[in-house]
Design a protein around this motif. Structure first.
Motif, PDB file in Angstrom:
ATOM      1  N   PRO A 135     -24.966  -7.079 -16.797  1.00  0.00           N
ATOM      2  CA  PRO A 135     -24.458  -8.557 -16.590  1.00  0.00           C
ATOM      3  C   PRO A 135     -23.362  -8.780 -16.330  1.00  0.00           C
ATOM      4  O   PRO A 135     -22.678  -9.893 -15.642  1.00  0.00           O
ATOM      5  CB  PRO A 135     -24.404  -8.486 -18.080  1.00  0.00           C
ATOM      6  CG  PRO A 135     -24.025  -7.158 -18.907  1.00  0.00           C
ATOM      7  CD  PRO A 135     -25.321  -6.368 -18.159  1.00  0.00           C
ATOM      8  N   ALA A 136     -22.173  -7.261 -15.848  1.00  0.00           N
ATOM      9  CA  ALA A 136     -21.068  -7.537 -15.110  1.00  0.00           C
ATOM     10  C   ALA A 136     -21.436  -7.953 -13.906  1.00  0.00           C
ATOM     11  O   ALA A 136     -21.761  -8.269 -13.184  1.00  0.00           O
ATOM     12  CB  ALA A 136     -20.624  -6.125 -15.796  1.00  0.00           C
ATOM     13  N   ASP A 137     -22.451  -7.559 -13.311  1.00  0.00           N
ATOM     14  CA  ASP A 137     -22.866  -6.989 -11.563  1.00  0.00           C
ATOM     15  C   ASP A 137     -23.151  -9.198 -11.444  1.00  0.00           C
ATOM     16  O   ASP A 137     -23.031  -8.917 -11.054  1.00  0.00           O
ATOM     17  CB  ASP A 137     -24.031  -6.606 -10.985  1.00  0.00           C
ATOM     18  CG  ASP A 137     -23.589  -4.833 -11.550  1.00  0.00           C
ATOM     19  OD1 ASP A 137     -21.786  -5.038 -10.758  1.00  0.00           O
ATOM     20  OD2 ASP A 137     -24.198  -4.215 -11.569  1.00  0.00           O
ATOM     21  N   ARG A 138     -24.122  -9.298 -12.378  1.00  0.00           N
ATOM     22  CA  ARG A 138     -24.493 -10.793 -12.471  1.00  0.00           C
ATOM     23  C   ARG A 138     -23.527 -11.424 -12.453  1.00  0.00           C
ATOM     24  O   ARG A 138     -23.236 -12.680 -11.313  1.00  0.00           O
ATOM     25  CB  ARG A 138     -25.834 -11.059 -13.527  1.00  0.00           C
ATOM     26  CG  ARG A 138     -25.781 -12.407 -12.938  1.00  0.00           C
ATOM     27  CD  ARG A 138     -27.512 -12.282 -14.313  1.00  0.00           C
ATOM     28  NE  ARG A 138     -27.917 -13.908 -13.916  1.00  0.00           N
ATOM     29  CZ  ARG A 138     -28.435 -14.248 -13.070  1.00  0.00           C
ATOM     30  NH1 ARG A 138     -28.731 -13.337 -11.931  1.00  0.00           N
ATOM     31  NH2 ARG A 138     -29.297 -15.631 -12.996  1.00  0.00           N
ATOM     32  N   ALA A 139     -22.803 -11.829 -13.044  1.00  0.00           N
ATOM     33  CA  ALA A 139     -21.215 -11.959 -13.753  1.00  0.00           C
ATOM     34  C   ALA A 139     -20.393 -12.043 -11.531  1.00  0.00           C
ATOM     35  O   ALA A 139     -19.808 -13.489 -11.564  1.00  0.00           O
ATOM     36  CB  ALA A 139     -20.238 -12.112 -14.673  1.00  0.00           C
ATOM     37  N   ILE A 140     -20.296 -11.241 -11.228  1.00  0.00           N
ATOM     38  CA  ILE A 140     -19.773 -10.981 -10.734  1.00  0.00           C
ATOM     39  C   ILE A 140     -20.579 -11.718  -9.386  1.00  0.00           C
ATOM     40  O   ILE A 140     -19.645 -12.599  -8.393  1.00  0.00           O
ATOM     41  CB  ILE A 140     -19.442  -9.556  -9.174  1.00  0.00           C
ATOM     42  CG1 ILE A 140     -18.147  -9.223 -10.820  1.00  0.00           C
ATOM     43  CG2 ILE A 140     -18.797  -9.604  -7.976  1.00  0.00           C
ATOM     44  CD1 ILE A 140     -18.630  -7.209 -10.524  1.00  0.00           C
ATOM     45  N   ALA A 141     -21.940 -11.718  -9.157  1.00  0.00           N
ATOM     46  CA  ALA A 141     -22.320 -12.345  -8.416  1.00  0.00           C
ATOM     47  C   ALA A 141     -22.348 -13.675  -8.691  1.00  0.00           C
ATOM     48  O   ALA A 141     -22.154 -15.079  -7.559  1.00  0.00           O
ATOM     49  CB  ALA A 141     -23.965 -11.677  -8.020  1.00  0.00           C
ATOM     50  N   ARG A 163     -29.125 -22.679 -10.653  1.00  0.00           N
ATOM     51  CA  ARG A 163     -29.576 -23.580 -11.249  1.00  0.00           C
ATOM     52  C   ARG A 163     -29.085 -22.919 -13.046  1.00  0.00           C
ATOM     53  O   ARG A 163     -28.434 -24.062 -14.038  1.00  0.00           O
ATOM     54  CB  ARG A 163     -31.801 -23.737 -11.525  1.00  0.00           C
ATOM     55  CG  ARG A 163     -31.823 -24.334 -12.890  1.00  0.00           C
ATOM     56  CD  ARG A 163     -33.523 -24.166 -12.657  1.00  0.00           C
ATOM     57  NE  ARG A 163     -33.635 -23.266 -13.636  1.00  0.00           N
ATOM     58  CZ  ARG A 163     -34.650 -21.964 -12.908  1.00  0.00           C
ATOM     59  NH1 ARG A 163     -34.958 -22.102 -11.684  1.00  0.00           N
ATOM     60  NH2 ARG A 163     -34.747 -20.847 -13.392  1.00  0.00           N
ATOM     61  N   ASP A 164     -29.383 -21.817 -12.904  1.00  0.00           N
ATOM     62  CA  ASP A 164     -28.972 -21.770 -14.360  1.00  0.00           C
ATOM     63  C   ASP A 164     -27.465 -21.566 -15.034  1.00  0.00           C
ATOM     64  O   ASP A 164     -27.331 -21.416 -16.090  1.00  0.00           O
ATOM     65  CB  ASP A 164     -29.620 -20.151 -14.856  1.00  0.00           C
ATOM     66  CG  ASP A 164     -30.996 -20.642 -14.989  1.00  0.00           C
ATOM     67  OD1 ASP A 164     -31.251 -21.704 -15.583  1.00  0.00           O
ATOM     68  OD2 ASP A 164     -31.936 -19.963 -14.863  1.00  0.00           O
ATOM     69  N   GLU A 165     -26.452 -20.550 -14.242  1.00  0.00           N
ATOM     70  CA  GLU A 165     -25.039 -20.392 -14.564  1.00  0.00           C
ATOM     71  C   GLU A 165     -24.455 -21.655 -14.012  1.00  0.00           C
ATOM     72  O   GLU A 165     -23.701 -21.688 -14.562  1.00  0.00           O
ATOM     73  CB  GLU A 165     -25.574 -18.903 -13.637  1.00  0.00           C
ATOM     74  CG  GLU A 165     -26.407 -17.837 -14.199  1.00  0.00           C
ATOM     75  CD  GLU A 165     -25.607 -17.229 -15.298  1.00  0.00           C
ATOM     76  OE1 GLU A 165     -25.076 -17.536 -15.946  1.00  0.00           O
ATOM     77  OE2 GLU A 165     -26.310 -16.297 -15.803  1.00  0.00           O
ATOM     78  N   LEU A 166     -24.868 -21.951 -11.608  1.00  0.00           N
ATOM     79  CA  LEU A 166     -23.661 -22.853 -11.663  1.00  0.00           C
ATOM     80  C   LEU A 166     -24.169 -24.613 -12.088  1.00  0.00           C
ATOM     81  O   LEU A 166     -23.414 -25.424 -12.336  1.00  0.00           O
ATOM     82  CB  LEU A 166     -23.795 -22.772  -9.956  1.00  0.00           C
ATOM     83  CG  LEU A 166     -23.144 -20.894  -9.786  1.00  0.00           C
ATOM     84  CD1 LEU A 166     -23.209 -21.416  -8.382  1.00  0.00           C
ATOM     85  CD2 LEU A 166     -21.772 -20.818 -10.468  1.00  0.00           C
ATOM     86  N   GLY A 167     -25.231 -24.314 -12.755  1.00  0.00           N
ATOM     87  CA  GLY A 167     -25.890 -26.374 -13.211  1.00  0.00           C
ATOM     88  C   GLY A 167     -26.244 -26.913 -11.783  1.00  0.00           C
ATOM     89  O   GLY A 167     -26.138 -28.160 -11.903  1.00  0.00           O
ATOM     90  N   LEU A 168     -26.308 -25.870 -10.908  1.00  0.00           N
ATOM     91  CA  LEU A 168     -26.578 -26.881  -9.496  1.00  0.00           C
ATOM     92  C   LEU A 168     -27.799 -27.404  -9.196  1.00  0.00           C
ATOM     93  O   LEU A 168     -28.730 -29.121  -8.668  1.00  0.00           O
ATOM     94  CB  LEU A 168     -26.120 -26.240  -8.267  1.00  0.00           C
ATOM     95  CG  LEU A 168     -24.778 -25.742  -7.917  1.00  0.00           C
ATOM     96  CD1 LEU A 168     -24.825 -24.906  -6.845  1.00  0.00           C
ATOM     97  CD2 LEU A 168     -23.876 -27.406  -7.606  1.00  0.00           C
TER      98      LEU A 168
END
Length: 470
Positions: free
Chosen positions: A116-122, A223-228
């Motif tokens: 999850p930390a790597d994905r949060a950085i991405a 889509r899921d993290e940034l809501g674009l």
């Protein structure tokens, strides 16, 4: 635990001297191939920008990174290509490389990017990249009345000269006369309505960004993290997404299959020498059948590149300016004629009615390469019956066969020759990768992919996002 920066720093790399960045990307190919090929595309508008989460002096890719190639003057075509380290650990991509003559893509750091930390950085990196894209200088679309090709050439020359002299980019410098002149051109002088309208269009459209060939992992993040992108109704509020299955070609394998399709039976030929065999197996095949429309239109008559590997009555040629209306009528891809003129392309035409077969027989008798290149095109050559392009991002694109000529393997022949000739011509033998995105319900195109040895990859998306959602 690695600290996750709220806003990672974004660095500018020169789009006019991409070699250092390409050297970093080469070991991980075919991951990031669309962005890599866009960097290599030789024609420049002058308004390109390359943004990364690591500085230009970096000598190896970090464990987590993101890269964007952006040219806002390209709209309504794809304006941006993204590459994230999330893509390096796609199982489908490893299956692709293990199934071809290349080895599997390897993480240079030997660790999995799954936590999850790597994905949060991405997520933070891509958010920062897109904020930086939104902050880029305003530039006119090539379709806007305010667009001036000569001004674009001036911008290109000034920015290229700045790179050579190791000076700041004049289009990014706040007090740069070039930046001020570009903004003034967009706003117009006020004496005419059309240039002023271009600025209005920019203000209305600048928040919308069309992103090409986006990996499924990055799309889900947008889509899921940034809501674009909304989870449903992907056609509302000016936002949309089209998903296609990616197919990956190793040019060395394609060359071997094209050799077989063309009737070359030398079993001792290796995949690496197959492309040479394709072009030297018969006196009736040109050194290359690939030419851009801009190149081909310099001659008054359609090119005649021979008939090797084609059914009787057909010959290899090149698309011309007069063919553009036909080509554009057969595709829904929003691509400008200006762009299509620059793309590597291959074309097949039908020989005119010639009961004696004099034109074809003469070409078959020509054995000397120099003499063969001087064989004139048959008189009153017909319109093209099949064609294909290699897109700015290196993808097999706009492959089309007219209905009366379908079901005879012509699509495979045309696509194969384009890939064999264009890849070596554009990128050399050391970078044999190409790709294509195909709708999964398009059974005929999927069949062409399989026949040429392409390997199925992940979903790739073409998106129009609203950056105001960031």
């Amino acid at each position: 635990m690695e600290e996750i920066p709220t806003t990672p720093p974004i660095h500018h790399h020169s789009p006019f001297h991409p070699s250092p960045l390409l050297a970093l990307l080469q070991p991980v190919l075919p991951a990031g191939l669309p962005l890599c090929r866009r960097l290599q595309f030789p024609f420049r508008s002058g308004y390109e920008f390359v943004l990364t989460t690591f500085p230009p002096e970096t000598t190896s890719l970090p464990k987590t990174f993101a890269i964007a190639f952006c040219d806002r003057s390209r709209r309504p075509e794809a304006e941006c290509y993204l590459f994230s380290s999330l893509e390096l650990h796609d199982p489908a991509l490893n299956n692709v490389t293990q199934s071809t003559s290349a080895g599997p893509v390897k993480d240079q750091h030997g660790t999995a990017l799954t936590g999850p930390a790597d994905r949060a950085i991405a997520v933070a990196q891509i958010r920062a990249l897109l904020h930086a894209v939104l902050a880029l200088p305003a530039v006119p679309s090539a379709d806007d009345p305010a667009y001036d090709a000569q001004r674009g050439a001036t911008v290109l020359a000034a920015r290229t000269r700045a790179v050579e002299q190791e000076m700041p980019d004049p289009l990014l410098h706040a007090s740069s006369p070039l930046k001020a002149a570009t903004a003034a051109a967009l706003n117009g002088s006020g004496e005419e309505d059309e240039p002023a309208a271009a600025a209005d269009v920019w203000q209305r459209e600048r928040h919308y960004l069309k992103i090409g060939a986006v990996h499924d992992a990055v799309t889900s993040l947008l889509r899921d993290e940034l809501g674009l992108l909304p989870r449903k109704d992907w056609g509302s509020e000016g936002v949309w997404a089209d998903g296609f299955r990616s197919w990956w070609f190793d040019g060395r394998d394609v060359a071997a299959r094209v050799s077989a399709l063309a009737g070359i039976t030398n079993s001792s030929a290796s995949a690496s020498s197959a492309s040479a065999a394709v072009r030297s197996s018969s006196v009736n095949v040109a050194t290359s059948v690939v030419e851009s429309i801009a190149e081909a239109t310099k001659d008054p008559k359609p090119k005649f590149f021979g008939t090797h590997g084609l059914a009787p009555g057909l010959y290899w040629s090149a698309l011309r300016e007069t063919d553009l209306a036909l080509v554009r009528s057969r595709t829904s891809i929003p691509r400008r004629e200006r762009t299509m003129r620059m793309l590597p392309a291959v074309c097949v035409r039908r020989l005119p009615d010639d009961p004696a077969g004099a034109s074809e027989d003469r070409a078959l008798r020509v054995e000397d390469e120099k003499e063969r290149s001087s064989v004139p095109a048959p008189p009153d050559a017909h319109e093209p019956v099949a064609w294909a392009f290699l897109g700015t991002e290196g993808g097999l694109s706009t492959l089309h066969v007219e209905p009366a000529f379908r079901g005879k393997g012509l699509a495979k022949t045309v696509a194969g020759r384009l890939l064999v000739d264009a890849l070596e011509r554009a990128y050399g033998a050391e970078e044999p990768w190409a790709h294509s995105e195909v709708a999964e319900e398009n059974v005929a195109s999927v069949g062409v992919m399989r026949a040429l040895g392409a390997r199925k990859g992940s979903l790739m998306w073409w998106l129009r996002v609203d950056l105001r959602r960031l």
